[in-house]
Design a protein around this motif. Structure first.
Motif, PDB file in Angstrom:
ATOM      1  N   TYR A   1      33.709  35.088  36.338  1.00  0.00           N
ATOM      2  CA  TYR A   1      34.765  35.885  35.720  1.00  0.00           C
ATOM      3  C   TYR A   1      35.547  35.087  34.694  1.00  0.00           C
ATOM      4  O   TYR A   1      35.852  33.908  34.915  1.00  0.00           O
TER       5      TYR A   1
ATOM      6  N   GLU B   1      37.773  39.520  34.338  1.00  0.00           N
ATOM      7  CA  GLU B   1      36.860  40.234  33.447  1.00  0.00           C
ATOM      8  C   GLU B   1      35.442  39.754  33.720  1.00  0.00           C
ATOM      9  O   GLU B   1      35.181  38.554  33.670  1.00  0.00           O
ATOM     10  N   ARG B   2      34.520  40.684  33.936  1.00  0.00           N
ATOM     11  CA  ARG B   2      33.149  40.320  34.262  1.00  0.00           C
ATOM     12  C   ARG B   2      32.324  39.954  33.034  1.00  0.00           C
ATOM     13  O   ARG B   2      31.458  39.075  33.091  1.00  0.00           O
ATOM     14  N   GLU B   3      32.558  40.595  31.909  1.00  0.00           N
ATOM     15  CA  GLU B   3      31.650  40.478  30.772  1.00  0.00           C
ATOM     16  C   GLU B   3      32.108  39.499  29.713  1.00  0.00           C
ATOM     17  O   GLU B   3      31.384  39.259  28.755  1.00  0.00           O
TER      18      GLU B   3
ATOM     19  N   TYR C   1      39.594  44.086  31.069  1.00  0.00           N
ATOM     20  CA  TYR C   1      39.607  43.430  32.372  1.00  0.00           C
ATOM     21  C   TYR C   1      39.293  44.460  33.459  1.00  0.00           C
ATOM     22  O   TYR C   1      39.766  45.593  33.418  1.00  0.00           O
ATOM     23  N   ASP C   2      38.497  44.029  34.433  1.00  0.00           N
ATOM     24  CA  ASP C   2      37.966  44.950  35.436  1.00  0.00           C
ATOM     25  C   ASP C   2      38.802  45.008  36.713  1.00  0.00           C
ATOM     26  O   ASP C   2      38.823  46.043  37.386  1.00  0.00           O
ATOM     27  N   TYR C   3      39.422  43.915  37.058  1.00  0.00           N
ATOM     28  CA  TYR C   3      40.144  43.838  38.326  1.00  0.00           C
ATOM     29  C   TYR C   3      41.531  43.264  38.092  1.00  0.00           C
ATOM     30  O   TYR C   3      41.704  42.349  37.275  1.00  0.00           O
TER      31      TYR C   3
END
Length: 124
Positions: A32, A99-101, A111-113
């Motif tokens: 991440y 962020e995963r990507e 950001y994902d989480y």
């Protein structure tokens, strides 16, 4: 399920220091990009700092450059934000995000989480 839990906020006088921590569970921390954002009352959430995945670069908002330092400990799945020379304008709720990507570092939409936030109050 990925969870982020911040800690370390509080009340400090101007010129003081705080260290925020964010522990990540349920995911693969090493991949991440980790970011810190903040939101003051009546204002939009803004980028503070980010650390790319393991071995990557760090990025800072101009307003905190030279005063804040972001770091990460992959063994502990934890990202830190060391805040020195704090100013009243740093008062905000601080959020940790993952962020995963690794696409866009400074934009919160990528950001994902997210954590629940921790309050930082700097008195003058």
């Amino acid at each position: 399920q990925v969870q982020l839990v911040e800690s370390g906020g509080g009340l400090v006088q101007a010129g003081g220091s705080l260290r925020l921590s964010c522990v990540v569970s349920g995911g693969t921390f090493e991949v991440y990009t980790m970011g810190w954002f903040r939101q003051a009352p009546g204002k939009e959430r803004e980028f503070v700092a980010a650390h790319e995945r393991s071995g990557g670069s760090q990025y800072y908002a101009d307003s905190v450059k030279g005063r804040f330092t972001i770091s990460r400990d992959n063994a502990k799945s934890t990202v830190y934000l060391q805040m020195n020379s704090l100013k009243p304008e740093d008062t905000a709720v601080y959020y940790c995000a993952a962020e995963r990507e690794n696409l866009v570092i400074r934009n919160s939409r990528f950001y994902d989480y997210w954590g629940q936030g921790t309050q930082v109050t700097v008195s003058s």
